[in-house]
Design a protein around this motif. Sequence first.
Motif, PDB file in Angstrom:
ATOM      1  N   TYR A  94       0.828  -1.205   0.000  1.00 10.95           N
ATOM      2  CA  TYR A  94       0.000   0.000   0.000  1.00 10.95           C
ATOM      3  C   TYR A  94       0.863   1.255   0.000  1.00 10.95           C
ATOM      4  O   TYR A  94       0.602   2.210  -0.745  1.00 10.95           O
ATOM      5  CB  TYR A  94      -0.919  -0.028   1.216  1.00 10.95           C
ATOM      6  N   SER A  98       1.243   4.104  -2.892  1.00 10.64           N
ATOM      7  CA  SER A  98       1.007   5.526  -2.610  1.00 10.64           C
ATOM      8  C   SER A  98       2.171   6.376  -3.102  1.00 10.64           C
ATOM      9  O   SER A  98       1.976   7.447  -3.694  1.00 10.64           O
ATOM     10  CB  SER A  98       0.798   5.726  -1.107  1.00 10.64           C
ATOM     11  N   MET A 127      -1.413  11.142  -3.300  1.00 12.47           N
ATOM     12  CA  MET A 127      -0.768  10.045  -2.589  1.00 12.47           C
ATOM     13  C   MET A 127      -1.582   9.615  -1.373  1.00 12.47           C
ATOM     14  O   MET A 127      -1.711   8.417  -1.082  1.00 12.47           O
ATOM     15  CB  MET A 127       0.637  10.462  -2.159  1.00 12.47           C
ATOM     16  N   ILE A 128      -2.154  10.582  -0.675  1.00 12.96           N
ATOM     17  CA  ILE A 128      -2.906  10.261   0.535  1.00 12.96           C
ATOM     18  C   ILE A 128      -4.329   9.807   0.204  1.00 12.96           C
ATOM     19  O   ILE A 128      -4.832   8.837   0.779  1.00 12.96           O
ATOM     20  CB  ILE A 128      -2.930  11.485   1.478  1.00 12.96           C
ATOM     21  N   PRO A 131      -5.161   6.182  -3.064  1.00 11.76           N
ATOM     22  CA  PRO A 131      -5.142   4.786  -2.594  1.00 11.76           C
ATOM     23  C   PRO A 131      -6.191   4.511  -1.515  1.00 11.76           C
ATOM     24  O   PRO A 131      -6.787   3.425  -1.495  1.00 11.76           O
ATOM     25  CB  PRO A 131      -3.721   4.612  -2.054  1.00 11.76           C
ATOM     26  N   TYR A 132      -6.418   5.491  -0.645  1.00 11.16           N
ATOM     27  CA  TYR A 132      -7.428   5.300   0.399  1.00 11.16           C
ATOM     28  C   TYR A 132      -8.814   5.139  -0.207  1.00 11.16           C
ATOM     29  O   TYR A 132      -9.608   4.288   0.222  1.00 11.16           O
ATOM     30  CB  TYR A 132      -7.401   6.499   1.348  1.00 11.16           C
TER      31      TYR A 132
END
Length: 321
Positions: A94, A98, A127-128, A131-132
Amino acid sequence: MTLPTLIITACFLIFAVTVVLFGGPSVGKAKSRRLSTVKDRHAASTEAVVAAQMRKTIQAASGRDSKLSSLMPRREEMEKRLLRTGKGWTVTQYMLASMGVFVIFTGALLVLRTPFLLATLVGLFAMIGLPYLVVGRLIKRRVAKFNTRFPDAIDLLVRGLKSGLPVTETFQVVSQELPGPVGEEFKAVVERIRIGNTMEAALQESAETLGTSEFQFFCISIAIQRETGGNLAETLANLSDVLRKRAQMKLKIRAMSSEAKASAYIVGSLPFFVFTIVWMMNPEYLAGFFSEPRLMIAGVGGLIWMSIGAFIMSRMISFEI
């Protein structure tokens, strides 16, 4: 700015962001692990010993994954989220994904001659957030598949109980007959029972992994029946009927709120659509948003207010049953 310079700058930013955001392992977590080790060493009950052995096995299996993933804050919560996707992803994968998103977005914006600060900020947000959001989407899709087939699993349990099979054997039948998330979760329950966990503990662990009220209702029904007695098959049959009616109610609410959702999507996407069209027709007109400090601040402020409005609209059209 040449391509090698972009690559070097991106690598430096990745290192800096990793150091600043993740900041090293937590002293409190290390203390908790030591206390847990001492408790496991002096555990008296069989269930505690089994749990200790399971934790040791998991730590040994993920030892190669702990160097980078130990930098992740709230690592346990992220591990639970990745487990809920059913994809078998690790925290290290993960984090690497990111960082890859950060490099791609930042590099693409720098190639388009976007100001360095703006490109970095957009890369950090991507980036934050990206993926979340992807993980959350996969979790939602898997939970929806589970809830769709879960009443069928309960009906299969009822038929097995009426034919005289014990509860654990009916779990085994469900894990073999039903594919997808339902079969995977019941297979995990059977495996936990086989290594010595109680049925309630095995079911509760799956309930915590799924995070759905439907499976929690099932766990409560099993626990109450084992404590008070009664006809478990009849109880589960009633639960299956309730879950099907609950699913029908959700579909009705989704149909009734579809117009409001469509309006929210149109209102939220319209500014970005207009910005893109104007940028394609007259880039010089909007070039100031990427170079003029005052316009950049105004753009960021507008994005923040739009985010607040989108959040409010999402809460207004969200219904809990």
